[in-house]
Design a protein around this motif. Structure first.
Motif, PDB file in Angstrom:
ATOM      1  N   GLU A 600      20.698   3.369 -38.017  1.00  0.00           N
ATOM      2  CA  GLU A 600      20.073   4.041 -36.490  1.00  0.00           C
ATOM      3  C   GLU A 600      20.478   5.525 -36.439  1.00  0.00           C
ATOM      4  OE1 GLU A 600      21.541   1.772 -33.475  1.00  0.00           O
ATOM      5  OE2 GLU A 600      20.455   0.019 -33.934  1.00  0.00           O
ATOM      6  N   GLY A 601      20.857   6.115 -37.708  1.00  0.00           N
ATOM      7  CA  GLY A 601      21.121   7.491 -37.644  1.00  0.00           C
ATOM      8  C   GLY A 601      22.523   7.764 -37.097  1.00  0.00           C
ATOM      9  N   ILE A 602      23.430   6.905 -36.827  1.00  0.00           N
ATOM     10  CA  ILE A 602      24.599   7.131 -35.909  1.00  0.00           C
ATOM     11  C   ILE A 602      25.747   7.264 -36.954  1.00  0.00           C
ATOM     12  CG2 ILE A 602      26.119   6.208 -34.306  1.00  0.00           C
ATOM     13  CD1 ILE A 602      23.827   4.880 -32.877  1.00  0.00           C
ATOM     14  N   ALA A 603      26.602   8.254 -36.922  1.00  0.00           N
ATOM     15  CA  ALA A 603      27.679   8.311 -38.024  1.00  0.00           C
ATOM     16  C   ALA A 603      28.670   7.191 -37.995  1.00  0.00           C
ATOM     17  CB  ALA A 603      28.358   9.739 -37.650  1.00  0.00           C
ATOM     18  N   VAL A 604      28.997   6.604 -39.060  1.00  0.00           N
ATOM     19  CA  VAL A 604      29.841   5.782 -39.242  1.00  0.00           C
ATOM     20  C   VAL A 604      31.486   6.118 -39.430  1.00  0.00           C
ATOM     21  CG1 VAL A 604      30.398   3.504 -40.667  1.00  0.00           C
ATOM     22  CG2 VAL A 604      28.181   4.167 -40.003  1.00  0.00           C
ATOM     23  N   PRO A 605      32.271   5.960 -38.657  1.00  0.00           N
ATOM     24  CA  PRO A 605      33.504   6.621 -38.941  1.00  0.00           C
ATOM     25  C   PRO A 605      34.238   5.894 -40.142  1.00  0.00           C
ATOM     26  CG  PRO A 605      33.633   4.887 -37.253  1.00  0.00           C
ATOM     27  CD  PRO A 605      31.996   5.346 -37.586  1.00  0.00           C
ATOM     28  N   PHE A 606      34.389   6.548 -41.181  1.00  0.00           N
ATOM     29  CA  PHE A 606      34.884   6.002 -42.421  1.00  0.00           C
ATOM     30  C   PHE A 606      35.805   7.136 -42.999  1.00  0.00           C
ATOM     31  CE2 PHE A 606      34.798   5.596 -47.034  1.00  0.00           C
ATOM     32  CZ  PHE A 606      35.073   4.096 -47.093  1.00  0.00           C
ATOM     33  N   ASP A 607      37.103   6.647 -43.309  1.00  0.00           N
ATOM     34  CA  ASP A 607      38.302   7.607 -43.668  1.00  0.00           C
ATOM     35  C   ASP A 607      38.544   7.173 -45.387  1.00  0.00           C
ATOM     36  OD1 ASP A 607      40.306   9.229 -44.251  1.00  0.00           O
ATOM     37  OD2 ASP A 607      41.316   8.669 -42.345  1.00  0.00           O
ATOM     38  N   PRO A 608      38.133   7.678 -46.322  1.00  0.00           N
ATOM     39  CA  PRO A 608      38.347   7.315 -47.685  1.00  0.00           C
ATOM     40  C   PRO A 608      39.911   7.161 -47.864  1.00  0.00           C
ATOM     41  CG  PRO A 608      36.600   8.887 -47.535  1.00  0.00           C
ATOM     42  CD  PRO A 608      37.287   8.788 -46.349  1.00  0.00           C
ATOM     43  N   GLY A 609      40.492   6.164 -48.789  1.00  0.00           N
ATOM     44  CA  GLY A 609      41.835   6.350 -48.751  1.00  0.00           C
ATOM     45  C   GLY A 609      42.608   5.702 -47.653  1.00  0.00           C
ATOM     46  N   GLN A 610      42.142   5.337 -46.555  1.00  0.00           N
ATOM     47  CA  GLN A 610      42.812   4.795 -45.355  1.00  0.00           C
ATOM     48  C   GLN A 610      42.377   3.388 -45.114  1.00  0.00           C
ATOM     49  OE1 GLN A 610      45.631   6.266 -44.184  1.00  0.00           O
ATOM     50  NE2 GLN A 610      45.169   7.846 -45.770  1.00  0.00           N
TER      51      GLN A 610
END
Length: 668
Positions: A600-610
């Motif tokens: 839906e074009g909504i940013a997905v919170p994603f933290d590489p390495g965590q």
């Protein structure tokens, strides 16, 4: 089944009246039109009215399934209009009516009990079938659900509105006159039809009877019989389901100039979750369609028709109560009055069920006739339809777990008997009532898309908290804002309250039917088993040149949750592998690398390495992935449907490293 005769005589009879689409009007809520319901009030004077009762899904089919089988939609997976007989959980479960029948009750049913006639057949006798007509007819069409030809002007400004028959209303005296259309091969027809036959109407005093009148009269006849066993009768009254047709006398009870419109405020939806306040949704479009025609007073006329149908239903309830009063079993008959869900009347600019606000979730629920109970009292504890099955089990002396013999799910509700006997007392149920809602809408021209994006809401005594599949939230304080006008989800002063309600929602949403996969023996990494487990239970896999990690166990329809952390997370794919052959993956339903935004074009919170939280749902070859509470992807591949393994892989990496924790799975 044989039982002791004296014990049989002591067991109470049950009269359950289920009304379709009836909201909380009998509870006289503030901000809505006032209406007298003298017969529903008769039940209330004899028992306990639950003023904070809610449905578990504000749509007919899943709501009725939740009550009749005692399982939440999130447990059965039935959120929409799917057939319960094709549901792998419900078709292995024992319905309430069958449970009564299996344990010495004569069980009768008439009208709308299951949705769309999908009965399980566990009735000793069935009465008249439900029909929300009468219907106009064009003289040709086989379908009964035709709109009223005199009301087609409704679509002058909204020509693509779905389900045109559903928006029409008026007295029976508004006899439809469908004009011939030779070019379309339509001969035309004047008059009503009901049940596929002509409906005789020569005025309100000389006409055929409507479905609810037939069901009520049949119920009175059954109640009046001599019964050699305790009996339970389920009477499903279809009004106030649309179209809102009723005899003229009921419209006359509510002159237009006496009707007050429900209160609204400007920009009410501005602070709402966008998933719930999307103006393209069916309920908003229905409201807009009426208010656009201000010169016709259509909104008031619709309210008049809804009130007329409530009053009509109340009269049918009166007939059933008269039969109970005249029966020698009067003092040993429990009466339950309720509705499958609510129905907005314009609050929040919405005109339908299918929302997560009180207008759609709140229902009337009255229980009367229990020996020794207080009378004419109310209970404001949050309860829901899921609680009716265990309540009747206790009142009728039935085994608590109807699915025990089949190894099926335990009932998820809690008996209301402690509250019936002492409305201010304690009970073992939760402090909130939960409601699920499909996140798409059938007016958006998508084939049952909503099933896959459910939102949830919990209602406590004071608050409502809603959590959308997108991660959006709503929070309302009913002590200061009973009309849900101010969303407090972003107010720091309410952060602790919101967090507590969210925890309760997640616990009820996810349920207890999970099993842990925090065990190395459940996993393979390449062609090898296992990895390294730390003291805190974290599983770490590394040093292998192979490209996938998967469970040994095979699953078909399931949900899978876990925390994952990897320095190579940017290249990790979440997959459902349809099958494994010779330790090699053959066929993949979904390959889902992390991305900046979701469908839906909504940013997905994603933290590489965590640590990131994943939830994967797979049903019949359809795989959905949530990352940190946001829907990330939705992929369908029917060619590989079937039992398979769940896994993760790192294409192109020779020695990836991956850590997992809090891994769990449940079958659907």
């Amino acid at each position: 089944m044989t039982t002791d005769a004296s014990a049989e005589e002591a067991r109470p009879n049950v009269v359950m009246i289920i009304v379709d689409d009836l909201n909380d009007l009998p509870l006289a809520p503030d901000g809505k039109p006032r209406i007298k319901t003298p017969n529903i009030d008769r039940i209330a004077r004899r028992g306990v009215t639950f003023t904070n009762a809610h449905c578990n899904d504000p749509i007919c089919a899943p709501s009725r399934a939740s009550m009749l089988f005692g399982l939440y939609p999130q447990t059965s997976g039935l959120y929409w209009f799917e057939k319960w007989k094709e549901n792998g959980v419900l078709n292995q479960s024992v319905s309430l009516n069958r449970h009564l029948q299996n344990h010495g009750y004569s069980v009768f049913g008439t009208g709308k009990i299951y949705h769309s006639g999908q009965s399980d057949g566990a009735f000793d006798l069935r009465g008249p079938k439900p029909d929300v007509g009468p219907w106009p007819w064009d003289g040709k069409s086989n379908q009964s659900h035709l709109p009223h030809p005199a009301m087609m002007y409704l679509y002058d400004t909204d020509g693509d509105m779905d389900y045109k028959w559903e928006h029409h209303f008026g007295p029976l005296s508004m006899v439809p006159d469908w004009k011939p259309d030779p070019a379309a091969g339509i001969p035309g027809y004047k008059g009503w039809r009901l049940g596929g036959k002509p409906f005789r109407y020569n005025g309100d005093d000389d006409r055929d009877k409507l479905s609810d009148e037939l069901c009520a009269e049949w119920s009175t006849e059954v109640i009046a019989r001599q019964h050699d066993r305790p009996f339970a009768i389920f009477t499903g009254l279809v009004r106030t389901h649309t179209p809102l047709y009723a005899p003229q006398e009921y419209f006359d009870r509510f002159p237009l100039d006496s009707i007050e419109l429900p209160e609204t405020i400007e920009d009410d939806l501005a602070d709402c979750a966008t998933a719930l306040a999307d103006r393209s949704l069916y309920g908003f479009r229905r409201y807009d369609m009426l208010v656009r025609h201000q010169d016709r007073q259509l909104y008031k006329q619709w309210l008049q028709a809804y009130l007329a149908c409530v009053s009509f239903v109340d009269d049918q309830v009166g007939k059933i109560l008269d039969a109970v009063d005249a029966s020698p079993q009067r003092d040993n008959t429990i009466v339950v009055f309720t509705s499958d869900h609510g129905f907005h009347m314009g609050e929040k600019e919405f005109l339908y069920k299918q929302s997560l606000w009180d207008g759609a979730t709140r229902i009337p629920l009255i229980i009367a006739g229990v020996d020794g109970m207080p009378q004419g009292v109310t209970c404001d504890r949050p309860v829901s339809w899921i609680d009716l099955y265990p309540t009747l089990n206790e009142l009728c002396g039935l085994p608590r777990e109807p699915n025990a013999a089949s190894g099926g799910f335990k009932l998820e509700g809690h008996s209301l008997v402690p509250l019936v006997m002492s409305p201010e007392g304690d009970w073992d149920g939760p402090d909130v009532a939960i409601t699920a809602l499909p996140g798409k809408d059938h007016s958006q021209h998508e084939r049952h898309g909503g099933t896959w994006f459910p939102h949830f809401s919990v209602r406590s005594k004071q608050y409502r908290y809603s959590l959308c599949s997108s991660g959006e939230e709503e929070l309302y304080d009913f002590d200061t804002d009973p009309r849900e006008w101010k969303n407090l989800a972003g107010d720091p002063a309410y952060a602790a309250i919101k967090a507590s309600l969210k925890d309760q929602l997640i616990a009820l949403r996810d349920g207890p039917n999970w099993k842990s996969l925090d065990d190395l023996h459940h996993w393979t990494y390449g062609a090898q088993k296992g990895g390294v487990a730390s003291e805190d239970g974290t599983l770490t896999f590394s040093g292998h040149a192979s490209s996938y990690l998967a469970t040994i166990a095979k699953y078909k329809n399931f949900e899978w949750e876990f925390d994952a952390k990897s320095p190579d997370a940017g290249q990790m794919r979440v997959s459902y592998h349809a099958r494994v052959r010779d330790n090699r993956v053959v066929g993949t339903v979904a390959n889902v690398p992390p991305a900046a935004s979701n469908l839906e074009g909504i940013a997905v919170p994603f933290d590489p390495g965590q640590w990131n939280r994943y939830r994967i749902r797979v049903v019949d070859g359809r795989c959905q992935v949530w990352i940190n509470g946001r829907l990330h992807s939705d992929v369908v591949d029917d060619s590989n449907a079937g039992a398979g393994v769940v896994g993760l892989d790192f294409p192109g990496l020779a020695e990836p490293t991956l850590s997992l924790r809090d891994v769990r799975i449940r079958t659907l």
